[in-house]
Design an enzyme around this catalytic site. Structure first.
Site, PDB file in Angstrom:
ATOM      1  N   ILE A  46       0.862  -1.179   0.000  1.00 44.13           N
ATOM      2  CA  ILE A  46       0.000   0.000   0.000  1.00 44.13           C
ATOM      3  C   ILE A  46       0.903   1.235   0.000  1.00 44.13           C
ATOM      4  O   ILE A  46       1.552   1.534   1.003  1.00 44.13           O
ATOM      5  CB  ILE A  46      -0.925   0.028   1.245  1.00 44.13           C
ATOM      6  N   GLU A  47       0.949   1.918  -1.135  1.00 43.45           N
ATOM      7  CA  GLU A  47       1.805   3.100  -1.245  1.00 43.45           C
ATOM      8  C   GLU A  47       1.108   4.333  -0.698  1.00 43.45           C
ATOM      9  O   GLU A  47      -0.109   4.343  -0.488  1.00 43.45           O
ATOM     10  CB  GLU A  47       2.197   3.325  -2.715  1.00 43.45           C
ATOM     11  N   GLU A  58       4.383  -7.818   2.865  1.00 42.78           N
ATOM     12  CA  GLU A  58       4.737  -8.756   3.921  1.00 42.78           C
ATOM     13  C   GLU A  58       4.246  -8.270   5.277  1.00 42.78           C
ATOM     14  O   GLU A  58       3.659  -9.014   6.060  1.00 42.78           O
ATOM     15  CB  GLU A  58       6.254  -8.962   3.997  1.00 42.78           C
ATOM     16  N   CYS A  89      12.423  -6.451   1.801  1.00 40.18           N
ATOM     17  CA  CYS A  89      13.286  -5.331   2.181  1.00 40.18           C
ATOM     18  C   CYS A  89      13.771  -5.520   3.622  1.00 40.18           C
ATOM     19  O   CYS A  89      13.296  -6.400   4.342  1.00 40.18           O
ATOM     20  CB  CYS A  89      12.532  -4.009   2.043  1.00 40.18           C
TER      21      CYS A  89
END
Length: 140
Positions: A46-47, A58, A89
């Site tokens: 979700i940006e 994740e 990440c």
């Protein structure tokens, strides 16, 4: 290495990927976790226009499971639109290390490549709850 049937978990990660909100990067990632009770929780990335506020798939999946009261994560599948499978990440590796320390991690791409790993392989010598009770800073 013989792996259990992860079809439902992978399917949930693929569905989550299709629901991701990525108006800036257009880099949809999907993740799904399987809990000890057999439930599957999924999440897409979700940006946010304030880029540091973006949530990775994740973490969305893991936090959804925890918010529902699940505490034992057996497996985590992550699907990325990359040529090779991509690793989570650093922030996700840390969250996985703490919230799903014994989970099987399944990394996939859209071309069918798969890599199995573990939280300890993703974050060797990771920082966790035990470090908070060791050493000079511990309250004993």
């Amino acid at each position: 290495m013989n792996q259990p049937d992860d079809t439902a978990l992978i399917s949930a990660a693929l569905t989550a990927r299709s629901l991701a909100y990525t108006p800036y990067s257009h880099f949809n990632v999907g993740a799904a976790v399987l809990t000890a009770s057999g439930r599957i929780f999924s999440g897409g990335n979700i940006e946010n226009a304030s880029y540091p506020m973006t949530l990775c798939a994740e973490r969305v999946a893991l936090v959804s499971a925890y918010a529902a009261g699940e505490r034992t994560i057996q497996a985590l599948a992550v699907v990325t639109p990359t040529l090779d499978v991509a690793s989570p990440c650093g922030a996700c590796r840390q969250v996985i290390f703490e919230l799903a320390p014994h989970a099987r991690i399944i990394l996939l791409n859209l071309n069918g490549a798969v890599r199995y790993t573990t939280p300890a392989e993703l974050l060797p010598h990771g920082f966790g709850p035990t470090q908070l009770t060791e050493g000079e800073g511990s309250a004993s």
